[in-house]
Design a protein around this motif. Structure first.
Motif, PDB file in Angstrom:
ATOM      1  N   ILE A  55       0.866  -1.184   0.000  1.00  0.00           N
ATOM      2  CA  ILE A  55       0.000   0.000   0.000  1.00  0.00           C
ATOM      3  C   ILE A  55       0.898   1.228   0.000  1.00  0.00           C
ATOM      4  O   ILE A  55       1.658   1.445   0.937  1.00  0.00           O
ATOM      5  N   THR A  56       0.817   2.024  -1.055  1.00  0.00           N
ATOM      6  CA  THR A  56       1.666   3.212  -1.158  1.00  0.00           C
ATOM      7  C   THR A  56       0.963   4.269  -1.996  1.00  0.00           C
ATOM      8  O   THR A  56      -0.177   4.084  -2.413  1.00  0.00           O
ATOM      9  N   PHE A  57       1.626   5.368  -2.219  1.00  0.00           N
ATOM     10  CA  PHE A  57       1.142   6.428  -3.091  1.00  0.00           C
ATOM     11  C   PHE A  57       2.104   6.535  -4.260  1.00  0.00           C
ATOM     12  O   PHE A  57       3.315   6.501  -4.076  1.00  0.00           O
ATOM     13  N   SER A  58       1.583   6.680  -5.439  1.00  0.00           N
ATOM     14  CA  SER A  58       2.410   6.659  -6.636  1.00  0.00           C
ATOM     15  C   SER A  58       2.955   8.040  -6.984  1.00  0.00           C
ATOM     16  O   SER A  58       2.209   9.016  -7.042  1.00  0.00           O
ATOM     17  N   SER A  59       4.255   8.093  -7.231  1.00  0.00           N
ATOM     18  CA  SER A  59       4.873   9.294  -7.785  1.00  0.00           C
ATOM     19  C   SER A  59       4.541   9.323  -9.268  1.00  0.00           C
ATOM     20  O   SER A  59       4.252   8.292  -9.872  1.00  0.00           O
ATOM     21  N   SER A  60       4.573  10.511  -9.871  1.00  0.00           N
ATOM     22  CA  SER A  60       4.170  10.584 -11.279  1.00  0.00           C
ATOM     23  C   SER A  60       5.039  11.567 -12.042  1.00  0.00           C
ATOM     24  O   SER A  60       5.622  12.484 -11.477  1.00  0.00           O
ATOM     25  N   TRP A  61       5.080  11.346 -13.367  1.00  0.00           N
ATOM     26  CA  TRP A  61       5.849  12.216 -14.248  1.00  0.00           C
ATOM     27  C   TRP A  61       5.082  12.387 -15.549  1.00  0.00           C
ATOM     28  O   TRP A  61       4.654  11.416 -16.159  1.00  0.00           O
ATOM     29  N   ASN A  62       4.898  13.641 -15.989  1.00  0.00           N
ATOM     30  CA  ASN A  62       4.227  13.941 -17.242  1.00  0.00           C
ATOM     31  C   ASN A  62       5.298  14.101 -18.321  1.00  0.00           C
ATOM     32  O   ASN A  62       6.106  15.037 -18.267  1.00  0.00           O
ATOM     33  N   LEU A  63       5.301  13.193 -19.297  1.00  0.00           N
ATOM     34  CA  LEU A  63       6.324  13.187 -20.342  1.00  0.00           C
ATOM     35  C   LEU A  63       6.248  14.409 -21.255  1.00  0.00           C
ATOM     36  O   LEU A  63       7.270  14.865 -21.770  1.00  0.00           O
ATOM     37  N   THR A  64       5.059  14.957 -21.448  1.00  0.00           N
ATOM     38  CA  THR A  64       4.887  16.106 -22.332  1.00  0.00           C
ATOM     39  C   THR A  64       5.336  17.404 -21.659  1.00  0.00           C
ATOM     40  O   THR A  64       6.041  18.215 -22.245  1.00  0.00           O
ATOM     41  N   LYS A  65       4.951  17.590 -20.399  1.00  0.00           N
ATOM     42  CA  LYS A  65       5.261  18.832 -19.679  1.00  0.00           C
ATOM     43  C   LYS A  65       6.589  18.778 -18.919  1.00  0.00           C
ATOM     44  O   LYS A  65       7.016  19.793 -18.373  1.00  0.00           O
ATOM     45  N   HIS A  66       7.211  17.610 -18.855  1.00  0.00           N
ATOM     46  CA  HIS A  66       8.445  17.423 -18.088  1.00  0.00           C
ATOM     47  C   HIS A  66       8.287  17.922 -16.651  1.00  0.00           C
ATOM     48  O   HIS A  66       9.088  18.696 -16.134  1.00  0.00           O
ATOM     49  N   SER A  67       7.215  17.440 -16.023  1.00  0.00           N
ATOM     50  CA  SER A  67       6.957  17.821 -14.635  1.00  0.00           C
ATOM     51  C   SER A  67       6.305  16.655 -13.913  1.00  0.00           C
ATOM     52  O   SER A  67       5.776  15.733 -14.526  1.00  0.00           O
ATOM     53  N   GLY A  68       6.356  16.722 -12.604  1.00  0.00           N
ATOM     54  CA  GLY A  68       5.730  15.678 -11.809  1.00  0.00           C
ATOM     55  C   GLY A  68       5.996  15.877 -10.336  1.00  0.00           C
ATOM     56  O   GLY A  68       6.462  16.935  -9.910  1.00  0.00           O
ATOM     57  N   LYS A  69       5.675  14.823  -9.567  1.00  0.00           N
ATOM     58  CA  LYS A  69       5.930  14.905  -8.134  1.00  0.00           C
ATOM     59  C   LYS A  69       6.328  13.543  -7.604  1.00  0.00           C
ATOM     60  O   LYS A  69       5.882  12.508  -8.090  1.00  0.00           O
ATOM     61  N   LEU A  70       7.203  13.588  -6.611  1.00  0.00           N
ATOM     62  CA  LEU A  70       7.621  12.397  -5.892  1.00  0.00           C
ATOM     63  C   LEU A  70       6.863  12.354  -4.576  1.00  0.00           C
ATOM     64  O   LEU A  70       6.873  13.323  -3.820  1.00  0.00           O
ATOM     65  N   MET A  71       6.202  11.240  -4.331  1.00  0.00           N
ATOM     66  CA  MET A  71       5.426  11.062  -3.109  1.00  0.00           C
ATOM     67  C   MET A  71       6.266  10.254  -2.124  1.00  0.00           C
ATOM     68  O   MET A  71       6.753   9.174  -2.453  1.00  0.00           O
ATOM     69  N   LEU A  72       6.420  10.778  -0.908  1.00  0.00           N
ATOM     70  CA  LEU A  72       7.212  10.141   0.134  1.00  0.00           C
ATOM     71  C   LEU A  72       6.323   9.854   1.351  1.00  0.00           C
ATOM     72  O   LEU A  72       6.313  10.627   2.306  1.00  0.00           O
ATOM     73  N   PRO A  73       5.562   8.745   1.331  1.00  0.00           N
ATOM     74  CA  PRO A  73       4.730   8.408   2.494  1.00  0.00           C
ATOM     75  C   PRO A  73       5.612   7.790   3.581  1.00  0.00           C
ATOM     76  O   PRO A  73       6.280   6.780   3.357  1.00  0.00           O
ATOM     77  N   CYS A  74       5.657   8.407   4.746  1.00  0.00           N
ATOM     78  CA  CYS A  74       6.554   7.972   5.819  1.00  0.00           C
ATOM     79  C   CYS A  74       5.793   7.674   7.100  1.00  0.00           C
ATOM     80  O   CYS A  74       4.721   8.226   7.350  1.00  0.00           O
ATOM     81  N   GLY A  75       6.383   6.828   7.905  1.00  0.00           N
ATOM     82  CA  GLY A  75       5.851   6.503   9.221  1.00  0.00           C
ATOM     83  C   GLY A  75       6.981   6.408  10.220  1.00  0.00           C
ATOM     84  O   GLY A  75       8.166   6.486   9.864  1.00  0.00           O
ATOM     85  N   ASN A  76       6.622   6.219  11.474  1.00  0.00           N
ATOM     86  CA  ASN A  76       7.629   6.083  12.519  1.00  0.00           C
ATOM     87  C   ASN A  76       8.426   4.799  12.301  1.00  0.00           C
ATOM     88  O   ASN A  76       7.851   3.725  12.131  1.00  0.00           O
ATOM     89  N   LEU A  77       9.742   4.901  12.299  1.00  0.00           N
ATOM     90  CA  LEU A  77      10.593   3.747  12.064  1.00  0.00           C
ATOM     91  C   LEU A  77      10.391   2.682  13.137  1.00  0.00           C
ATOM     92  O   LEU A  77      10.383   1.488  12.837  1.00  0.00           O
ATOM     93  N   SER A  78      10.193   3.098  14.374  1.00  0.00           N
ATOM     94  CA  SER A  78      10.007   2.119  15.455  1.00  0.00           C
ATOM     95  C   SER A  78       8.760   1.268  15.216  1.00  0.00           C
ATOM     96  O   SER A  78       8.762   0.070  15.504  1.00  0.00           O
ATOM     97  N   ASP A  79       7.710   1.851  14.669  1.00  0.00           N
ATOM     98  CA  ASP A  79       6.503   1.072  14.347  1.00  0.00           C
ATOM     99  C   ASP A  79       6.787   0.085  13.217  1.00  0.00           C
ATOM    100  O   ASP A  79       6.375  -1.072  13.275  1.00  0.00           O
ATOM    101  N   ALA A  80       7.490   0.544  12.184  1.00  0.00           N
ATOM    102  CA  ALA A  80       7.812  -0.326  11.045  1.00  0.00           C
ATOM    103  C   ALA A  80       8.679  -1.499  11.486  1.00  0.00           C
ATOM    104  O   ALA A  80       8.496  -2.626  11.010  1.00  0.00           O
ATOM    105  N   GLN A  81       9.602  -1.257  12.393  1.00  0.00           N
ATOM    106  CA  GLN A  81      10.471  -2.327  12.870  1.00  0.00           C
ATOM    107  C   GLN A  81       9.699  -3.390  13.647  1.00  0.00           C
ATOM    108  O   GLN A  81      10.136  -4.520  13.739  1.00  0.00           O
ATOM    109  N   LYS A  82       8.549  -3.024  14.186  1.00  0.00           N
ATOM    110  CA  LYS A  82       7.684  -3.991  14.882  1.00  0.00           C
ATOM    111  C   LYS A  82       6.725  -4.676  13.910  1.00  0.00           C
ATOM    112  O   LYS A  82       5.899  -5.467  14.320  1.00  0.00           O
ATOM    113  N   GLY A  83       6.811  -4.329  12.615  1.00  0.00           N
ATOM    114  CA  GLY A  83       5.938  -4.938  11.622  1.00  0.00           C
ATOM    115  C   GLY A  83       4.616  -4.225  11.460  1.00  0.00           C
ATOM    116  O   GLY A  83       3.692  -4.742  10.850  1.00  0.00           O
TER     117      GLY A  83
END
Length: 170
Positions: A55-83
């Protein structure tokens, strides 16, 4: 005919039993394990749930306009380490350029701006670098951040680490 019916019923019961076994609870409390990268923001390590995450968010790039955005969905590392999967922070990097985004591209050459979603104020690029080290069209993009800093005078964000993000081109 009765024997054929019995055989079909027996096969149906076996398939149903196999389905129940495959969908049963695991012994670990049914945790939803996720792969993540570690992204450091202002000296704090976060789990960045990118391409390898179910489950994530997609980064995108428009080939015609040469623009886009990078999506960085983040959470607490301690939670991720617990699964535990729980993204609490969404960061976005907006890019505009005059050429294709490709392996070896430096994001600082694409007039980057940065936004912590929820703050709604975009910050301008100040210093550092971010390099595309692997890009697979309509699949993923891997970015290496090296003291990549954005600010507006009173607030700043510095990113370090390597993340692989879900990526779509249109």
């Amino acid at each position: 005919m009765k024997k054929l019916y019995s055989t079909i019923v027996l096969l149906a019961m076996m398939v149903a039993a196999l389905g129940l076994t495959a969908c049963g609870d695991d012994d670990e409390g049914n945790r939803f394990n996720q792969d993540y990268d570690v992204l450091q923001i202002n000296g704090v390590n976060y789990a960045c749930y990118g391409y390898r995450c179910a489950i994530t968010f997609s980064s995108s790039w428009n080939l015609t306009k040469h623009s886009g955005k990078l999506m960085l969905p983040c959470g607490n590392l301690s939670d991720a380490q617990k699964g535990e999967y729980d993204y609490d922070y969404m960061y976005e990097i907006y890019l505009k350029g005059k050429e294709e985004l490709k392996n070896g591209s430096k994001l600082e050459n694409f007039s980057p701006t940065f936004e912590y979603v929820g703050d709604s104020k975009k910050l301008d690029y100040e210093s550092g670098s971010a390099t595309i080290i692997d890009k697979q069209n309509d699949n993923y993009i891997t970015v290496k951040f090296d003291s990549f800093t954005f600010g507006n005078g009173s607030k700043s964000y510095t990113l370090n680490g390597t993340v692989q993000l879900d990526f779509d081109e249109d």
